[in-house]
Design an enzyme around this catalytic site. Sequence first.
Site, PDB file in Angstrom:
ATOM      1  N   TYR A  56      71.690  19.856 -24.192  1.00 35.64           N
ATOM      2  CA  TYR A  56      70.243  19.702 -24.478  1.00 35.64           C
ATOM      3  C   TYR A  56      70.344  19.331 -25.861  1.00 35.64           C
ATOM      4  O   TYR A  56      69.205  18.594 -26.176  1.00 35.64           O
ATOM      5  CB  TYR A  56      69.699  20.798 -24.091  1.00 35.64           C
ATOM      6  CG  TYR A  56      69.178  21.208 -22.631  1.00 35.64           C
ATOM      7  CD1 TYR A  56      68.177  20.732 -22.054  1.00 35.64           C
ATOM      8  CD2 TYR A  56      70.220  21.794 -21.989  1.00 35.64           C
ATOM      9  CE1 TYR A  56      67.997  20.744 -20.872  1.00 35.64           C
ATOM     10  CE2 TYR A  56      70.038  22.173 -20.665  1.00 35.64           C
ATOM     11  CZ  TYR A  56      68.887  21.466 -20.185  1.00 35.64           C
ATOM     12  OH  TYR A  56      68.629  21.524 -18.798  1.00 35.64           O
ATOM     13  N   ARG A 101      69.738  15.696 -25.407  1.00 34.03           N
ATOM     14  CA  ARG A 101      68.462  15.084 -24.774  1.00 34.03           C
ATOM     15  C   ARG A 101      67.473  15.347 -25.909  1.00 34.03           C
ATOM     16  O   ARG A 101      66.387  14.611 -26.060  1.00 34.03           O
ATOM     17  CB  ARG A 101      68.145  16.280 -23.811  1.00 34.03           C
ATOM     18  CG  ARG A 101      69.064  16.293 -22.452  1.00 34.03           C
ATOM     19  CD  ARG A 101      69.149  15.033 -21.724  1.00 34.03           C
ATOM     20  NE  ARG A 101      69.820  13.813 -22.203  1.00 34.03           N
ATOM     21  CZ  ARG A 101      71.101  13.783 -22.307  1.00 34.03           C
ATOM     22  NH1 ARG A 101      72.121  14.427 -21.779  1.00 34.03           N
ATOM     23  NH2 ARG A 101      71.983  12.624 -22.933  1.00 34.03           N
ATOM     24  N   GLN A 150      55.461  18.166 -16.334  1.00 38.10           N
ATOM     25  CA  GLN A 150      56.916  18.821 -15.831  1.00 38.10           C
ATOM     26  C   GLN A 150      57.786  18.546 -16.826  1.00 38.10           C
ATOM     27  O   GLN A 150      58.937  18.670 -16.913  1.00 38.10           O
ATOM     28  CB  GLN A 150      57.446  18.323 -14.428  1.00 38.10           C
ATOM     29  CG  GLN A 150      56.251  18.631 -13.172  1.00 38.10           C
ATOM     30  CD  GLN A 150      56.506  17.769 -12.230  1.00 38.10           C
ATOM     31  OE1 GLN A 150      57.376  17.954 -11.262  1.00 38.10           O
ATOM     32  NE2 GLN A 150      55.811  16.643 -11.980  1.00 38.10           N
ATOM     33  N   ASN A 151      57.392  17.685 -17.823  1.00 37.00           N
ATOM     34  CA  ASN A 151      58.402  17.105 -18.864  1.00 37.00           C
ATOM     35  C   ASN A 151      58.420  18.076 -19.757  1.00 37.00           C
ATOM     36  O   ASN A 151      57.476  18.692 -20.451  1.00 37.00           O
ATOM     37  CB  ASN A 151      57.704  15.666 -19.338  1.00 37.00           C
ATOM     38  CG  ASN A 151      57.627  14.708 -18.382  1.00 37.00           C
ATOM     39  OD1 ASN A 151      58.191  14.821 -17.213  1.00 37.00           O
ATOM     40  ND2 ASN A 151      57.010  13.556 -18.648  1.00 37.00           N
ATOM     41  N   ASP A 176      59.590  16.957 -22.958  1.00 36.32           N
ATOM     42  CA  ASP A 176      59.394  16.065 -24.339  1.00 36.32           C
ATOM     43  C   ASP A 176      58.015  16.400 -24.637  1.00 36.32           C
ATOM     44  O   ASP A 176      57.061  17.004 -24.022  1.00 36.32           O
ATOM     45  CB  ASP A 176      59.649  14.803 -24.097  1.00 36.32           C
ATOM     46  CG  ASP A 176      58.583  13.895 -22.971  1.00 36.32           C
ATOM     47  OD1 ASP A 176      57.396  14.251 -23.470  1.00 36.32           O
ATOM     48  OD2 ASP A 176      58.973  13.544 -22.172  1.00 36.32           O
ATOM     49  N   HIS A 205      57.522  23.174 -16.936  1.00 39.30           N
ATOM     50  CA  HIS A 205      59.072  23.334 -17.196  1.00 39.30           C
ATOM     51  C   HIS A 205      59.703  23.656 -18.656  1.00 39.30           C
ATOM     52  O   HIS A 205      60.676  23.345 -18.811  1.00 39.30           O
ATOM     53  CB  HIS A 205      59.519  22.191 -16.377  1.00 39.30           C
ATOM     54  CG  HIS A 205      59.232  22.048 -14.994  1.00 39.30           C
ATOM     55  ND1 HIS A 205      59.597  21.090 -14.257  1.00 39.30           N
ATOM     56  CD2 HIS A 205      59.025  23.043 -14.172  1.00 39.30           C
ATOM     57  CE1 HIS A 205      59.383  21.112 -13.062  1.00 39.30           C
ATOM     58  NE2 HIS A 205      59.185  22.403 -12.825  1.00 39.30           N
ATOM     59  N   GLY A 256      54.270   9.346 -12.372  1.00 35.97           N
ATOM     60  CA  GLY A 256      55.583   9.298 -12.822  1.00 35.97           C
ATOM     61  C   GLY A 256      56.147  10.504 -12.141  1.00 35.97           C
ATOM     62  O   GLY A 256      57.307  10.956 -12.793  1.00 35.97           O
ATOM     63  N   THR A 257      56.066  10.862 -10.949  1.00 38.43           N
ATOM     64  CA  THR A 257      56.650  12.355 -10.518  1.00 38.43           C
ATOM     65  C   THR A 257      57.070  12.015  -8.999  1.00 38.43           C
ATOM     66  O   THR A 257      56.145  11.393  -8.438  1.00 38.43           O
ATOM     67  CB  THR A 257      55.966  13.501 -10.766  1.00 38.43           C
ATOM     68  OG1 THR A 257      56.754  14.468  -9.803  1.00 38.43           O
ATOM     69  CG2 THR A 257      54.573  13.427 -10.231  1.00 38.43           C
ATOM     70  N   SER A 258      58.164  12.450  -8.503  1.00 39.18           N
ATOM     71  CA  SER A 258      58.814  12.164  -7.224  1.00 39.18           C
ATOM     72  C   SER A 258      57.998  13.367  -6.315  1.00 39.18           C
ATOM     73  O   SER A 258      58.207  13.249  -5.076  1.00 39.18           O
ATOM     74  CB  SER A 258      60.214  12.559  -7.073  1.00 39.18           C
ATOM     75  OG  SER A 258      60.810  13.666  -7.757  1.00 39.18           O
TER      76      SER A 258
HETATM   77  N1  APR Z   1      56.071   4.514 -14.428  1.00 41.70           N
HETATM   78  C1  APR Z   1      55.676   5.375 -13.574  1.00 41.70           C
HETATM   79  N2  APR Z   1      56.632   6.095 -12.677  1.00 41.70           N
HETATM   80  C2  APR Z   1      57.851   5.989 -12.736  1.00 41.70           C
HETATM   81  C3  APR Z   1      58.390   4.897 -13.864  1.00 41.70           C
HETATM   82  C4  APR Z   1      57.318   4.332 -14.780  1.00 41.70           C
HETATM   83  N3  APR Z   1      57.753   3.530 -15.676  1.00 41.70           N
HETATM   84  N4  APR Z   1      59.691   5.005 -13.729  1.00 41.70           N
HETATM   85  C5  APR Z   1      60.013   5.693 -12.552  1.00 41.70           C
HETATM   86  N5  APR Z   1      58.749   6.186 -12.080  1.00 41.70           N
HETATM   87  C6  APR Z   1      58.739   7.082 -10.974  1.00 41.70           C
HETATM   88  C7  APR Z   1      59.730   7.336 -10.341  1.00 41.70           C
HETATM   89  O1  APR Z   1      59.493   6.368  -9.238  1.00 41.70           O
HETATM   90  C8  APR Z   1      59.859   8.593  -9.518  1.00 41.70           C
HETATM   91  O2  APR Z   1      58.742   8.898  -8.487  1.00 41.70           O
HETATM   92  O3  APR Z   1      58.912   8.625 -11.735  1.00 41.70           O
HETATM   93  C9  APR Z   1      59.285   9.468 -10.671  1.00 41.70           C
HETATM   94  C10 APR Z   1      60.414  10.334 -11.438  1.00 41.70           C
HETATM   95  O4  APR Z   1      60.670  11.384 -10.348  1.00 41.70           O
HETATM   96  P1  APR Z   1      61.761  12.607 -10.953  1.00 41.70           P
HETATM   97  O5  APR Z   1      62.912  11.737 -11.697  1.00 41.70           O
HETATM   98  O6  APR Z   1      62.170  13.239  -9.682  1.00 41.70           O
HETATM   99  O7  APR Z   1      61.137  13.129 -12.059  1.00 41.70           O
HETATM  100  P2  APR Z   1      59.948  14.358 -11.922  1.00 41.70           P
HETATM  101  O8  APR Z   1      59.019  14.597 -10.629  1.00 41.70           O
HETATM  102  O9  APR Z   1      59.375  14.576 -13.151  1.00 41.70           O
HETATM  103  O10 APR Z   1      61.135  15.407 -11.851  1.00 41.70           O
HETATM  104  C11 APR Z   1      60.558  16.804 -11.577  1.00 41.70           C
HETATM  105  O11 APR Z   1      62.716  18.027 -11.608  1.00 41.70           O
HETATM  106  O12 APR Z   1      64.866  18.087 -12.418  1.00 41.70           O
HETATM  107  C12 APR Z   1      63.666  18.319 -12.391  1.00 41.70           C
HETATM  108  O13 APR Z   1      62.917  19.930 -14.188  1.00 41.70           O
HETATM  109  C13 APR Z   1      63.184  18.592 -13.863  1.00 41.70           C
HETATM  110  O14 APR Z   1      60.536  18.424 -14.673  1.00 41.70           O
HETATM  111  C14 APR Z   1      61.804  17.877 -13.549  1.00 41.70           C
HETATM  112  C15 APR Z   1      61.582  17.830 -12.179  1.00 41.70           C
END
Ligand code: APR
Length: 255
Positions: free
Chosen positions: A77, A80, A110-111, A113, A128, A194-196
């Site tokens: 961390y 990071r 969820q970020n 930063d 988070h 930008g979240t999965s």
């Molecule tokens: N613009 C928009 N979306 C984007 C970009 C971009 N430039 N680049 C990537 N992405 C998308 C990816 O396609 C994906 O769907 O952002 C998403 C990121 O997904 P994850 O990496 O799973 O991140 P997140 O959903 O924030 O993860 C949730 O998981 O590990 C834990 O605690 C951590 O908060 C985090 C949580």
Amino acid sequence: MIVLPRGIGPALSCGITFLAKCMSMEKIVIFTGAGVSAESGLKTFRAMDGLWNDHAIEDVATPEGWARNPALVLDFYNQRRQEVLAAHPNAAHEAIARLESMFDVTVITQNIDDLHERAGSSKVLHVHGEILKARSSIDPELIHTLDTPTIAPGDRCAKGSQLRPDVVWFGEAVRFMDESETLFANASRVLTIGTSLTVYPAAGLVKHAPYLAEKYLVSPDVQKVPYGFHFMRGLATTVVPHIVTCWMEGRSPVR
Ligand code: APR
């Protein structure tokens, strides 16, 4: 008739106008994940086959990993944190902040930063946690804002226990969930970026958005689009400023 002391009348009317403006502003929830910061140079999580910056998630993002090797976790961390401090808000963070001039905006992220805050967003809930803070390893309520970029073995909280990053790990309680559910439920527009949507319970917040709310999901690729959301394929720095401009000009973001 009530006679107000001189000067109170205009101040009161100004206050009432301000209050009325706040109460009448449309409520927007912006829900972000790692993708909103990707173009600021901060890596996302799920792109790397279970690895986060070359580390297994269970080694660096679980209480068990911390118990096994706290020095490794602190070092991870610390790196990071240096990356976050070196990064800058991008056009998506900046566009989101601009919305506050016309709407009542809350960012739920969820970020870990601080790029939303540095872009100028004033209401940001970090479900988070926040990497720029440290917390006691025996009392989750005991949180310090760091004045150095590192936490070292031997750095202790006021209760004498080792400090750890103020980051929510897998298996730990996610923050602001009740407040976030209410914010979602009362929003007339929701923008998810930008979240999965794979990490619960945070990912489940989207289901609290009202049926009639205007709802978008922005991502270059997507695993699943929540019910009722409009998928806007693309990068955050391109699509988010477009949506924000349309909203501020009273136009639909969809052509
Ligand atoms: N613009 C928009 N979306 C984007 C970009 C971009 N430039 N680049 C990537 N992405 C998308 C990816 O396609 C994906 O769907 O952002 C998403 C990121 O997904 P994850 O990496 O799973 O991140 P997140 O959903 O924030 O993860 C949730 O998981 O590990 C834990 O605690 C951590 O908060 C985090 C949580």
